[in-house]
Design an enzyme around this catalytic site. Structure first.
Site, PDB file in Angstrom:
ATOM      1  N   LEU A 165       0.834  -1.220   0.000  1.00 18.16           N
ATOM      2  CA  LEU A 165       0.000   0.000   0.000  1.00 18.16           C
ATOM      3  C   LEU A 165       0.856   1.253   0.000  1.00 18.16           C
ATOM      4  O   LEU A 165       0.358   2.352   0.202  1.00 18.16           O
ATOM      5  CB  LEU A 165      -0.853   0.024   1.269  1.00 18.16           C
ATOM      6  CG  LEU A 165      -1.932  -1.039   1.442  1.00 18.16           C
ATOM      7  CD1 LEU A 165      -1.758  -1.780   2.749  1.00 18.16           C
ATOM      8  CD2 LEU A 165      -3.298  -0.411   1.362  1.00 18.16           C
TER       9      LEU A 165
ATOM     10  N   TYR B 190       0.948  10.537 -11.216  1.00 11.95           N
ATOM     11  CA  TYR B 190       0.492   9.511 -10.269  1.00 11.95           C
ATOM     12  C   TYR B 190      -0.185   8.373 -11.024  1.00 11.95           C
ATOM     13  O   TYR B 190       0.178   7.199 -10.881  1.00 11.95           O
ATOM     14  CB  TYR B 190      -0.484  10.147  -9.268  1.00 11.95           C
ATOM     15  CG  TYR B 190      -1.179   9.157  -8.364  1.00 11.95           C
ATOM     16  CD1 TYR B 190      -0.555   8.661  -7.228  1.00 11.95           C
ATOM     17  CD2 TYR B 190      -2.473   8.711  -8.640  1.00 11.95           C
ATOM     18  CE1 TYR B 190      -1.194   7.754  -6.396  1.00 11.95           C
ATOM     19  CE2 TYR B 190      -3.118   7.803  -7.815  1.00 11.95           C
ATOM     20  CZ  TYR B 190      -2.482   7.329  -6.697  1.00 11.95           C
ATOM     21  OH  TYR B 190      -3.115   6.430  -5.881  1.00 11.95           O
TER      22      TYR B 190
ATOM     23  N   LYS C 136       1.235   4.483 -11.569  1.00 18.15           N
ATOM     24  CA  LYS C 136       0.440   3.327 -11.133  1.00 18.15           C
ATOM     25  C   LYS C 136       0.157   2.414 -12.322  1.00 18.15           C
ATOM     26  O   LYS C 136       0.219   1.185 -12.225  1.00 18.15           O
ATOM     27  CB  LYS C 136      -0.891   3.790 -10.528  1.00 18.15           C
ATOM     28  CG  LYS C 136      -0.774   4.428  -9.150  1.00 18.15           C
ATOM     29  CD  LYS C 136      -0.624   3.366  -8.076  1.00 18.15           C
ATOM     30  CE  LYS C 136      -0.745   3.922  -6.677  1.00 18.15           C
ATOM     31  NZ  LYS C 136      -0.317   2.984  -5.648  1.00 18.15           N
TER      32      LYS C 136
ATOM     33  N   ARG D 155      -7.658  15.076   1.231  1.00 18.33           N
ATOM     34  CA  ARG D 155      -8.711  14.936   0.232  1.00 18.33           C
ATOM     35  C   ARG D 155      -9.924  15.794   0.564  1.00 18.33           C
ATOM     36  O   ARG D 155     -10.031  16.350   1.653  1.00 18.33           O
ATOM     37  CB  ARG D 155      -9.090  13.460   0.074  1.00 18.33           C
ATOM     38  CG  ARG D 155      -8.112  12.756  -0.838  1.00 18.33           C
ATOM     39  CD  ARG D 155      -8.047  11.286  -0.604  1.00 18.33           C
ATOM     40  NE  ARG D 155      -7.296  10.998   0.583  1.00 18.33           N
ATOM     41  CZ  ARG D 155      -6.623   9.863   0.801  1.00 18.33           C
ATOM     42  NH1 ARG D 155      -6.623   8.926  -0.107  1.00 18.33           N
ATOM     43  NH2 ARG D 155      -5.978   9.668   1.923  1.00 18.33           N
TER      44      ARG D 155
ATOM     45  N   VAL E  83     -13.692  23.084  -6.310  1.00 10.51           N
ATOM     46  CA  VAL E  83     -12.658  23.265  -7.333  1.00 10.51           C
ATOM     47  C   VAL E  83     -13.315  23.183  -8.716  1.00 10.51           C
ATOM     48  O   VAL E  83     -14.036  22.222  -9.014  1.00 10.51           O
ATOM     49  CB  VAL E  83     -11.542  22.202  -7.175  1.00 10.51           C
ATOM     50  CG1 VAL E  83     -10.578  22.253  -8.351  1.00 10.51           C
ATOM     51  CG2 VAL E  83     -10.801  22.412  -5.856  1.00 10.51           C
TER      52      VAL E  83
ATOM     53  N   TYR F 286      -2.466  21.141 -12.388  1.00 15.12           N
ATOM     54  CA  TYR F 286      -3.614  20.350 -11.922  1.00 15.12           C
ATOM     55  C   TYR F 286      -4.562  20.075 -13.078  1.00 15.12           C
ATOM     56  O   TYR F 286      -4.776  20.905 -13.951  1.00 15.12           O
ATOM     57  CB  TYR F 286      -4.368  21.099 -10.811  1.00 15.12           C
ATOM     58  CG  TYR F 286      -5.519  20.284 -10.246  1.00 15.12           C
ATOM     59  CD1 TYR F 286      -5.265  19.139  -9.500  1.00 15.12           C
ATOM     60  CD2 TYR F 286      -6.841  20.636 -10.495  1.00 15.12           C
ATOM     61  CE1 TYR F 286      -6.309  18.370  -9.001  1.00 15.12           C
ATOM     62  CE2 TYR F 286      -7.885  19.877  -9.985  1.00 15.12           C
ATOM     63  CZ  TYR F 286      -7.612  18.745  -9.238  1.00 15.12           C
ATOM     64  OH  TYR F 286      -8.648  17.979  -8.752  1.00 15.12           O
TER      65      TYR F 286
ATOM     66  N   ARG G 232     -16.007   8.850 -12.669  1.00 13.19           N
ATOM     67  CA  ARG G 232     -15.507   7.476 -12.713  1.00 13.19           C
ATOM     68  C   ARG G 232     -16.433   6.564 -11.914  1.00 13.19           C
ATOM     69  O   ARG G 232     -16.594   6.722 -10.712  1.00 13.19           O
ATOM     70  CB  ARG G 232     -14.068   7.400 -12.197  1.00 13.19           C
ATOM     71  CG  ARG G 232     -13.822   8.111 -10.882  1.00 13.19           C
ATOM     72  CD  ARG G 232     -12.327   8.355 -10.714  1.00 13.19           C
ATOM     73  NE  ARG G 232     -11.958   8.698  -9.364  1.00 13.19           N
ATOM     74  CZ  ARG G 232     -10.872   9.418  -9.047  1.00 13.19           C
ATOM     75  NH1 ARG G 232     -10.071   9.848  -9.993  1.00 13.19           N
ATOM     76  NH2 ARG G 232     -10.580   9.674  -7.803  1.00 13.19           N
TER      77      ARG G 232
HETATM   78  N1  UDP Z   1     -11.993  19.311  -4.344  1.00 13.59           N
HETATM   79  C1  UDP Z   1     -12.848  20.383  -4.081  1.00 13.59           C
HETATM   80  N2  UDP Z   1     -12.652  21.090  -2.919  1.00 13.59           N
HETATM   81  C2  UDP Z   1     -11.672  20.819  -2.027  1.00 13.59           C
HETATM   82  C3  UDP Z   1     -10.802  19.721  -2.293  1.00 13.59           C
HETATM   83  C4  UDP Z   1     -10.993  18.996  -3.478  1.00 13.59           C
HETATM   84  O1  UDP Z   1     -13.758  20.669  -4.859  1.00 13.59           O
HETATM   85  O2  UDP Z   1     -11.601  21.503  -1.005  1.00 13.59           O
HETATM   86  C5  UDP Z   1     -12.243  18.485  -5.559  1.00 13.59           C
HETATM   87  C6  UDP Z   1     -11.038  18.025  -6.375  1.00 13.59           C
HETATM   88  O3  UDP Z   1     -10.708  18.994  -7.332  1.00 13.59           O
HETATM   89  C7  UDP Z   1     -11.560  16.745  -7.016  1.00 13.59           C
HETATM   90  C8  UDP Z   1     -12.531  16.198  -5.985  1.00 13.59           C
HETATM   91  O4  UDP Z   1     -12.821  17.277  -5.091  1.00 13.59           O
HETATM   92  O5  UDP Z   1     -12.266  17.020  -8.184  1.00 13.59           O
HETATM   93  C9  UDP Z   1     -12.001  15.014  -5.201  1.00 13.59           C
HETATM   94  O6  UDP Z   1     -10.710  15.336  -4.770  1.00 13.59           O
HETATM   95  P1  UDP Z   1      -9.905  14.487  -3.717  1.00 13.59           P
HETATM   96  O7  UDP Z   1      -8.737  15.314  -3.297  1.00 13.59           O
HETATM   97  O8  UDP Z   1     -10.783  14.011  -2.627  1.00 13.59           O
HETATM   98  O9  UDP Z   1      -9.314  13.231  -4.479  1.00 13.59           O
HETATM   99  P2  UDP Z   1      -9.534  12.488  -5.880  1.00 13.59           P
HETATM  100  O10 UDP Z   1     -10.897  11.889  -5.858  1.00 13.59           O
HETATM  101  O11 UDP Z   1      -9.391  13.503  -6.981  1.00 13.59           O
HETATM  102  O12 UDP Z   1      -8.453  11.479  -5.883  1.00 13.59           O
END
Ligand code: UDP
Length: 351
Positions: free
Chosen positions: A76, A165, A169, A212, A230, A314, A320
């Protein structure tokens, strides 16, 4: 079930700590390796548990010895937050690919079964995000329904270095597959689709770094600071409660009749799809209904660009949805928790 000596590499993270607790409960011996032990605190006194404080990048010979000693290796180890992919792409490549490749190659040399954690991020983006005007129904979920055996991986440009990333992977998966083709490695690859639950991440103000979205929204609720979407928050994710995910991973560990040999599994909850904007609203509603907050004190929801929030480079997965047919048919696994329960139980820990 026969119990095993399991080497869990990166056991101190969110998934690893929950998995270690469950493996111990089932009677396995777990050598839990990490550089951060905090999330394993609850496992310390349990029978069969050993914590191994080891940075694999500094102690390769020790790593080899640990692998030699195990019946099964679960890997992991990874940087797994989008904030890091953008800010420190080379570190992501070195840890997630170079170091993980070394682990796989020791498993090849020593003939050890390897469960490799990958990511749903390998699928990248949907065709709909690239050519929406050329599709009759760009919102069709079929375009985001990702299957292990058939769906191609669509990534952004090199300049959008978030994809390092995903690409790392993916290449690791391809190397394992290639070893499998030569019958030199028995592996199972797991692609998690947004697991959440207690201890998923630190809250943003607790330490440096970019956790996250769940943690950002949670802290915004606790501190009445804005919840930031975002790029508008129309991007979607399918969230899976950690207990559901762990039940599936345990079936992969058990590997009845070798059904997981040389297989890739999506683990996720297709019915739990939600946009990030709707997630913000759901968390607000639950905060009021379940945790007694006043609607008048809820934070505002604002929009921010990806570059402002994460920095240059970014880009995002638009949507998905996991095809979980393989997990259902080969492992007889189904997730139990719907999106409301999943978010509620995750919030309860932080509230
Ligand atoms: N995101 C957001 N606000 C935040 C943090 C993240 O809108 O304060 C968005 C980010 O751009 C992504 C989604 O939330 O589209 C999920 O992001 P996360 O970091 O949880 O991880 P991911 O699913 O992309 O691996």
């Amino acid at each position: 079930m026969t119990t095993m000596k399991i080497l869990a590499l990166g056991a101190g993270g969110f998934i690893g700590s929950h998995l270690t607790a469950k493996l111990l409960e089932l009677g396995h011996e777990v050598a839990a390796l990490d550089i951060v032990p905090e999330k394993l605190e609850g496992c310390r006194k349990r029978a069969g548990f050993t914590y191994i404080d080891c940075d694999i990048t500094r102690e390769p010979e020790r790593l080899r010895g640990l692998i030699l000693d195990a019946d099964l290796v679960i890997d992991l180890i990874a940087h797994a937050n989008p904030g890091i992919y953008v800010k420190r792409p080379l570190e992501v490549f070195h840890l997630n690919f170079v170091e993980n490749l070394k682990i796989a190659e020791i498993c090849v040399a020593e003939q050890k079964r390897l469960i490799q954690f990958s990511s749903c991020e390998v699928y990248g983006k949907t065709v709909a995000s690239l050519v929406p005007d050329q599709l009759a129904d760009p919102d069709s979920p079929d375009l985001a329904f990702f299957s292990e055996e058939t769906t191609p991986c669509i990534l952004g440009s090199v300049q959008q270095h978030r994809w390092i990333y995903s690409c790392g992977k993916q290449l690791l998966e391809r190397v394992l597959h290639a070893y499998g083709l030569e019958d030199r490695l028995n592996y199972t690859i797991i692609r998690p689709f947004n697991f959440i639950g207690p201890q998923i991440d630190f809250l943003p103000s607790e330490k440096e770094g970019v956790p996250r979205v769940f943690s950002y929204f949670m802290e915004a609720l606790l501190d009445s600071t804005p919840m930031q979407l975002v790029n508008g928050g129309n991007q979607k994710r399918c969230y899976t409660y950690i207990d559901d995910a762990i039940n599936c991973i345990i079936k992969i560990v058990e590997n009845k009749n070798g059904v997981c040999d040389k297989q890739i599994f999506n683990i996720g909850t297709p019915a739990n799809e939600i946009s990030i904007k709707a997630l913000a609203r759901l968390m607000q509603d639950l905060y009021v209904e379940r945790f007694g907050a006043s609607r008048d004190n809820l934070p505002e929801i604002v929009s921010v660009s990806g570059e402002e929030f994460y920095g240059r480079g970014y880009d995002d997965s638009d949507r998905r949805i996991p095809d979980t047919t393989k997990a259902r048919t080969l492992l007889d696994w189904q997730p139990e928790y719907d999106i409301r329960q999943t978010v509620d139980m995750s919030m309860a820990y932080y509230v």
